[in-house]
Write a protein that holds these residues in place. Structure first.
Motif, mmCIF file in Angstrom:
data_model
loop_
_atom_site.group_PDB
_atom_site.id
_atom_site.type_symbol
_atom_site.label_atom_id
_atom_site.label_comp_id
_atom_site.label_asym_id
_atom_site.label_seq_id
_atom_site.Cartn_x
_atom_site.Cartn_y
_atom_site.Cartn_z
ATOM 1 N N GLN A 1 0.986 -1.331 0.100
ATOM 2 C CA GLN A 1 0.166 -0.048 0.062
ATOM 3 C C GLN A 1 0.812 1.142 0.038
ATOM 4 O OE1 GLN A 1 -2.446 0.197 3.474
ATOM 5 N NE2 GLN A 1 -3.218 2.311 2.941
ATOM 6 N N THR A 2 0.609 2.232 -0.945
ATOM 7 C CA THR A 2 1.365 3.357 -0.795
ATOM 8 C C THR A 2 0.432 4.594 -0.588
ATOM 9 O OG1 THR A 2 2.658 2.662 -2.776
ATOM 10 C CG2 THR A 2 2.616 4.789 -2.509
ATOM 11 N N ILE A 3 0.950 5.295 0.595
ATOM 12 C CA ILE A 3 0.524 6.783 0.902
ATOM 13 C C ILE A 3 1.246 7.802 -0.120
ATOM 14 C CG2 ILE A 3 0.290 8.261 2.840
ATOM 15 C CD1 ILE A 3 0.754 5.814 4.747
ATOM 16 N N ASP A 4 0.084 8.324 -0.751
ATOM 17 C CA ASP A 4 0.644 9.618 -1.762
ATOM 18 C C ASP A 4 0.618 10.649 -0.879
ATOM 19 O OD1 ASP A 4 1.030 10.518 -4.197
ATOM 20 O OD2 ASP A 4 -0.948 11.033 -4.625
ATOM 21 N N PHE B 1 10.346 10.398 -4.246
ATOM 22 C CA PHE B 1 11.013 9.788 -3.172
ATOM 23 C C PHE B 1 10.034 8.694 -2.533
ATOM 24 C CE2 PHE B 1 12.887 13.925 -3.448
ATOM 25 C CZ PHE B 1 14.181 13.603 -3.773
ATOM 26 N N GLU B 2 10.513 7.423 -2.279
ATOM 27 C CA GLU B 2 9.578 6.459 -1.416
ATOM 28 C C GLU B 2 10.360 5.491 -0.479
ATOM 29 O OE1 GLU B 2 6.935 3.652 -3.730
ATOM 30 O OE2 GLU B 2 7.045 4.937 -5.309
ATOM 31 N N ALA B 3 9.879 5.264 0.562
ATOM 32 C CA ALA B 3 10.541 4.647 1.691
ATOM 33 C C ALA B 3 9.210 4.105 2.499
ATOM 34 C CB ALA B 3 11.156 5.402 2.526
ATOM 35 N N ALA B 4 9.688 3.212 3.390
ATOM 36 C CA ALA B 4 8.828 2.497 4.203
ATOM 37 C C ALA B 4 8.099 3.775 5.141
ATOM 38 C CB ALA B 4 9.408 1.342 5.079
ATOM 39 N N ALA B 5 6.804 3.457 5.640
ATOM 40 C CA ALA B 5 6.036 4.468 6.303
ATOM 41 C C ALA B 5 6.323 4.327 7.645
ATOM 42 C CB ALA B 5 4.364 4.329 6.060
ATOM 43 N N ASP B 6 6.802 5.334 8.182
ATOM 44 C CA ASP B 6 6.849 5.341 9.769
ATOM 45 C C ASP B 6 5.800 4.930 10.465
ATOM 46 O OD1 ASP B 6 10.068 6.125 10.153
ATOM 47 O OD2 ASP B 6 9.039 7.894 8.898
ATOM 48 N N GLY B 7 5.930 4.166 11.623
ATOM 49 C CA GLY B 7 4.919 3.772 12.566
ATOM 50 C C GLY B 7 3.643 3.008 11.727
ATOM 51 N N LYS B 8 3.785 2.509 10.721
ATOM 52 C CA LYS B 8 2.617 1.771 9.948
ATOM 53 C C LYS B 8 3.254 0.387 9.703
ATOM 54 C CE LYS B 8 0.512 5.581 8.845
ATOM 55 N NZ LYS B 8 -0.704 5.941 9.430
ATOM 56 N N ALA B 9 2.295 -0.385 9.433
ATOM 57 C CA ALA B 9 2.518 -1.843 9.067
ATOM 58 C C ALA B 9 3.493 -2.108 8.033
ATOM 59 C CB ALA B 9 1.198 -2.758 8.839
ATOM 60 N N GLU B 10 4.226 -3.398 8.145
ATOM 61 C CA GLU B 10 5.251 -3.588 6.968
ATOM 62 C C GLU B 10 4.447 -3.611 5.644
ATOM 63 O OE1 GLU B 10 8.507 -7.046 6.152
ATOM 64 O OE2 GLU B 10 7.891 -6.702 8.149
ATOM 65 N N GLY B 11 5.047 -3.368 4.495
ATOM 66 C CA GLY B 11 4.418 -3.227 3.227
ATOM 67 C C GLY B 11 3.765 -1.923 2.865
ATOM 68 N N ILE B 12 3.711 -1.020 3.918
ATOM 69 C CA ILE B 12 2.995 0.480 3.482
ATOM 70 C C ILE B 12 4.303 1.276 3.207
ATOM 71 C CG2 ILE B 12 1.690 2.205 4.378
ATOM 72 C CD1 ILE B 12 0.079 0.040 6.023
ATOM 73 N N THR B 13 4.256 2.133 2.114
ATOM 74 C CA THR B 13 5.422 2.920 1.636
ATOM 75 C C THR B 13 4.594 4.181 1.712
ATOM 76 O OG1 THR B 13 4.987 2.517 -0.505
ATOM 77 C CG2 THR B 13 6.612 1.102 0.683
ATOM 78 N N VAL B 14 5.619 5.237 1.583
ATOM 79 C CA VAL B 14 5.143 6.709 1.356
ATOM 80 C C VAL B 14 5.699 7.148 0.049
ATOM 81 C CG1 VAL B 14 5.524 9.090 2.341
ATOM 82 C CG2 VAL B 14 4.943 7.090 3.959
#
Length: 133
Positions: A3-6, A69-82
């Motif tokens: 899942q990607t947070i845009d 830029f993309e990276a793992a989302a802080d404080g979110k479940a694994e597999g969620i990126t920003v």
């Protein structure tokens, strides 16, 4: 499933440091900005979010894309990126924390441990380009 947070963010540099903000009840700083509302274009999101967070008006004619830029989302479940789509722009007004923002700070490359994962990538890129120290 990934899942990607845009998110849209404003890169503002001064004296080789980058403006970052910290929300209430959070430890890490991030680059000002946020998520788009339904139907918003990048520039509309950028202008609205920066005004909500920092009480300044961006100059629309000065907005320029600075990278994505993309990276793992802080404080979110694994597999969620920003995914952070970054822009530079000039502004009018006086920077002051508003809304959920508790603090603003001018950070340098030596502050990597103080920022979110995706912000680290941005700071590393700016450091490589010798835009921040």
């Amino acid at each position: 499933m990934t899942q990607t947070i845009d998110k849209i963010a404003w890169i503002y540099l001064n004296e080789q440091k980058i403006l970052c903000v910290r929300s209430k009840d959070k430890e890490l700083f991030y680059i000002p900005g946020g998520k788009r509302e339904s139907g918003e274009q990048d520039q509309q999101t950028l202008i609205r979010e920066v005004e909500e967070e920092l009480n300044v008006q961006l100059s629309q004619e000065t907005i320029e894309h600075a990278g994505t830029f993309e990276a793992a989302a802080d404080g979110k479940a694994e597999g969620i990126t920003v995914r952070l789509t970054c822009y530079t722009a000039d502004y009018q007004g006086e920077l002051s924390p508003q809304s959920e923002i508790e603090e603003l700070a001018w950070l340098s490359y030596t502050d990597l441990e103080r920022v979110s994962a995706v912000s680290k990538i941005v700071l590393e890129q700016l450091h490589k380009q010798e835009l921040i120290v």
